[in-house]
Design a protein around this motif. Structure first.
Motif: not given
Length: 241
Positions: A88-89, A116, A118-119, A137
């Motif tokens: 989780d970010n 993130d 996405r990473e 997102l």
């Protein structure tokens, strides 16, 4: 469980919704009173984990918040050499998730990461859960994430994707929205809370249609997918590699 009253008083300016410490404190109450069928989805994640587990595999909870899906997986996984990665970010969510997980003993290790999604690399995965997260997102980033999930899943691996969605038919969409608002009213939210929450989410949550989700999953490589749950404008899908 602390009551969600974040939007109970009039705000001169409604800020964009954020998964900050204030939201983390009331998140269990917020999610139960706002998302129809949430407990059914979490329970089913547990059942699917038992069915689709594989030895020597990773299990991912992308956008884990307080770890409800992570716990559901961990309670139902007994395959040897299993490892759960929860990502989780939000630092507030990650901190509380770690504390929550410590309260439940298990032989299955869990790594909680502040990152993130996405990473986040996806490797050797039996199951990936994206539970009401993709909608936050940027739309341009969603396909790439699902493609990476597909590539990181083992043969027979499962993706569970839960989302709020919009109907392509405006009349049907208006009906689903009103039914959802009725659900929130029945759970004690006032008209002011509903209105201010809607304003807070307007710029940060961009739902897709079901067709967009299905097309994106197909484009990622999933040849087998189905909608297994829907209540009003909330749904959950599974896709199998």
């Amino acid at each position: 469980m602390q009551k969600d009253d974040i939007f109970a008083e009039p705000l001169a300016q409604v800020p964009d919704f954020s998964f900050d410490a204030q939201v983390a404190d009331v998140f269990p109450d917020m999610i139960q009173r706002s998302v129809p069928g949430y407990q059914t989805i979490i329970q089913t994640i547990g059942k699917l984990s038992s069915r689709f587990q594989q030895a020597d595999s990773n299990y991912y909870d992308l956008g884990c918040s307080l770890g409800a899906a992570t716990l559901a997986m961990r309670r139902n996984i007994d395959a040897v050499n299993s490892n759960i990665i929860a990502v989780d970010n939000s630092s507030a969510m990650v901190e509380r998730c770690e504390r929550h997980l410590q309260a439940f003993r298990s032989e299955v290790p869990v790594q909680v990461k502040l990152a993130d999604i996405r990473e986040q690399s996806i490797e050797n995965a039996a199951i990936v859960v994206i539970n009401f997260t993709l909608q936050f997102l940027p739309k341009a980033d969603r396909s790439a994430l699902l493609q990476r999930v597909y590539q990181g899943l083992k043969p027979g691996g499962l993706l569970l994707l839960s989302e709020k969605f919009v109907s392509a038919d405006s009349t049907a969409n208006d009906l689903l929205v009103e039914l959802h608002y009725d659900f929130k009213r029945a759970n004690g939210y006032s008209e002011l809370e509903i209105s201010q929450k809607r304003s807070a989410l307007e710029n940060v949550m961009k739902p897709d249609t079901l067709a967009e989700h299905q097309q994106r999953l197909t484009a990622a490589g999933f040849s087998s997918q189905t909608l297994w749950f829907q209540c009003f404008n909330f749904c959950s899908m599974v896709a199998i590699k």
